[in-house]
Design an enzyme around this catalytic site. Sequence first.
Site, PDB file in Angstrom:
ATOM      1  N   SER A   1    -164.463 136.725   1.859  1.00  0.00           N
ATOM      2  CA  SER A   1    -163.658 137.410   2.877  1.00  0.00           C
ATOM      3  C   SER A   1    -162.178 137.268   2.606  1.00  0.00           C
ATOM      4  O   SER A   1    -161.413 138.182   2.844  1.00  0.00           O
ATOM      5  CB  SER A   1    -163.935 136.804   4.264  1.00  0.00           C
ATOM      6  OG  SER A   1    -165.190 137.175   4.719  1.00  0.00           O
TER       7      SER A   1
ATOM      8  N   HIS B   1    -167.141 143.267  -0.383  1.00  0.00           N
ATOM      9  CA  HIS B   1    -166.983 142.608   0.914  1.00  0.00           C
ATOM     10  C   HIS B   1    -167.841 143.315   1.946  1.00  0.00           C
ATOM     11  O   HIS B   1    -167.468 144.395   2.437  1.00  0.00           O
ATOM     12  CB  HIS B   1    -165.511 142.619   1.329  1.00  0.00           C
ATOM     13  CG  HIS B   1    -165.237 141.847   2.579  1.00  0.00           C
ATOM     14  ND1 HIS B   1    -164.366 142.277   3.550  1.00  0.00           N
ATOM     15  CD2 HIS B   1    -165.753 140.690   3.044  1.00  0.00           C
ATOM     16  CE1 HIS B   1    -164.345 141.405   4.546  1.00  0.00           C
ATOM     17  NE2 HIS B   1    -165.181 140.438   4.261  1.00  0.00           N
TER      18      HIS B   1
ATOM     19  N   GLU C   1    -166.168 146.994   1.672  1.00  0.00           N
ATOM     20  CA  GLU C   1    -164.879 147.009   0.980  1.00  0.00           C
ATOM     21  C   GLU C   1    -165.121 146.651  -0.476  1.00  0.00           C
ATOM     22  O   GLU C   1    -165.745 145.617  -0.771  1.00  0.00           O
ATOM     23  CB  GLU C   1    -163.904 146.008   1.619  1.00  0.00           C
ATOM     24  CG  GLU C   1    -163.285 146.497   2.917  1.00  0.00           C
ATOM     25  CD  GLU C   1    -162.285 145.503   3.494  1.00  0.00           C
ATOM     26  OE1 GLU C   1    -162.550 144.301   3.432  1.00  0.00           O
ATOM     27  OE2 GLU C   1    -161.239 145.934   4.001  1.00  0.00           O
TER      28      GLU C   1
ATOM     29  N   ASN D   1    -159.633 142.843   7.459  1.00  0.00           N
ATOM     30  CA  ASN D   1    -159.289 141.556   8.081  1.00  0.00           C
ATOM     31  C   ASN D   1    -157.787 141.368   8.168  1.00  0.00           C
ATOM     32  O   ASN D   1    -157.276 140.660   9.035  1.00  0.00           O
ATOM     33  CB  ASN D   1    -159.954 140.415   7.324  1.00  0.00           C
ATOM     34  CG  ASN D   1    -161.429 140.280   7.692  1.00  0.00           C
ATOM     35  OD1 ASN D   1    -161.861 140.803   8.725  1.00  0.00           O
ATOM     36  ND2 ASN D   1    -162.187 139.617   6.855  1.00  0.00           N
TER      37      ASN D   1
END
Length: 648
Positions: free
Chosen positions: A405, A426, A438, A476
């Site tokens: 992450s 991801h 991702e 994120n």
Amino acid sequence: MSLVSIAREGSIAVVTIDNPPVNALGQALRQQLWDAVAALDADAAVQAVLLICAGRTFIAGADVSEFGKPPVAPHLPDVVARIEAAAKPWVAAIHGAALGGGFEVALGCRFRLALDSASVGLPEVGLGIVPGAGGTVRTPRVAGVAAAVDLVTGGKPLRAAKAQALGLIDAVVSGDLRAAAIAFAQEAIGKPLPLPASARPVVAPEAGFWDDQQAAITKRAKGEVAPLHALACLRKATEVPFAEAMAFERETFLALRGSDQAAALRHVFFAERAAPRPAHLGAAQPLPLRAAAVIGGGTMGAGIAAALRDAGLPVTLIERDAAALERGVTNLRAIFDGAVARGRLTEAQAAERLAGVTASTDYASLAGADLVIEAVFEEIGVKRAVFAQVAAVCRPDAVLATNTSYLDPAAIAQGVPNPARFIGLHFFSPANVMKLLEIVPTPDTSPDVLATGFALAKTLGKIPVQAGICEGFIGNRILKRYRAGAEALVRRGVAIAAVDAAMRGFGFAMGPFEAQDLGGLDIAFLQREAARATGQDVPETLGDLLVRAGRKGQKTGGGWYDYAPGQRKPQPSATVADLLADQIRAEGQMDGPAIAEHLVAEMAAEGQAILAEGIARQPADIDLVEIHGYGFPRWRGGPMFHAQNRAG
Ligand code: T1G
Ligand code: NAD
């Protein structure tokens, strides 16, 4: 250019539409269909007409690319009415999907046949509009009001068998659709014909039905307007004559077609279709993916393994020891058992999913893997050690991927032989449900391995978005900005519950504070602490104060909110108010829309920075990340689209 051809099979005329890629009903096709009806009506030798399509599917609907322009005649409701009024019965032969205007054309036909693998539907609400060619007026006459409400306001397609059970399809066939349809048409000739849909009676529902539906859709739609307008059209169809209901539907369709929500949903529609094969991949060719492996059977590893199995790929699941492996297999079994409980899988399918998993603690079992996805602890030492073991046993051309992450995939890849085959993939939790993937290439990732990442996403039915390397990649990183913006409002005196209510009012399923309580405040706290441990200057957040006070969210009975024992309903917390008291300057409240616009603007500002740094390739990619990874309301188009429209 001829999009319609007519052949003869005895007294049956076969009208074949050939308008790649999906036989969409653009103006030229509407005109040629209109002309075909006239020509065949005039041909005394023709006793019935078969309408069939070439290519991968029956008509997939109106041509969405025309929606931004003024409608041009012949208009689709008129073409459908012309087919319905034809002197000879028309028989629609459906393969692939008959969607939107495509299904409306089929409803104008006197009979409808479908291949057993076909589906039919009216997905217009998913584009922010309502059916515009009689779908809300004919469907209740053919299938009844309740089925019509589900089909039209939900927008989800029906498989052929289900559609047949509802009376929407007259016959489901397998094998040669054309031959079966010709035989059906020949059989129908000379027999009494069913009433055309427009002439069939419509049975009004029991008292209270419309109010119940209105309440249910209002709750579900969270501000999206098309489903409620579709319900109004369906209700009108039961209350006024056919022609009047058609006029109401058309008026509603034209009004919605130019709406912001329709523009937003079209934006997402085309962005999603461009995502699997972005132009910048050029001539790169994906590597074959026949067998996959997952390292780590925890939250993410089990979900990724389930996603791979759902796509039919055999999976080797590796864990560090027998106990962890047992937990991993248990995690995986729980996912499939949950799918059975929800009716998504049969017991046999779940068993087959599990049978395709080889669980082992022996890395040697990775030897045949084309793709290995690592999902172990978020610690670079652990990850590097794992990849050293993986690289020692895998083929040199096996694609190696990390699901990290926050770590730098290039740093994880250090020491891996042939780093061109290394990439970040991801996934989002739960990995077998969330659509977003991702794709994070390192500077060494080869074009073919990058293309393999996109091909994997298509295989898994996910939406891929390429991200550059930075903290949090795209999603994120924006989440961090969003949360910081929300905390800043709290510091200015805006109530925690007011922020969450504002974001729910904007269309999110939940606000930022409720979401943290659900997922756990400690995940981000640990990331901040890890960064601080490396010497980074990471300012203390309000969330840090709560975690240090033992308030990690629902899992500790309280986070931003209090929770009654065994309850999940957030309750404003006096303890939190005390904890944060000296952090808050009472600058007064903001109203919901202002809060939401402020926080979406924060997301878009971070998105602009992400674009400027080349972390994202285009604004639409950021919109897809937010919609498919973080629950941004689809009918708002995403933060970049929303901000641009507000500015424009
Ligand atoms: N109009 C124009 N282009 C379309 C299209 C459409 N309706 N549907 C798909 N395409 C393009 C798509 O952009 C892509 O283009 C290519 O076709 C392949 O699509 C009056 C007003 C049919 C299930 O909402 O659900 O009818 O990128 O990759 O995975 O009441 O496409 O190759 O250049 O998705 O095999 C209602 C939308 C319209 C159906 C096929 N219809 N399409 O899936 O291929 S509104 C829809 C789909 C309407 C009437 C109202 C899917 C598919 P390119 P794809 P696929
Ligand atoms: P987790 O703690 O649930 O699972 C990690 C698993 O890795 C454990 O089962 C552990 O036994 C196993 N493991 C550790 N060392 C191993 C080794 N040497 N060999 C084999 N297995 C080993 O963690 P998680 O939430 O699944 O996260 C895993 C990765 O996915 C992390 O990098 C995380 O950042 C990333 N990720 C997590 C989420 C999320 O929401 N949890 C989302 C996206 C990505």
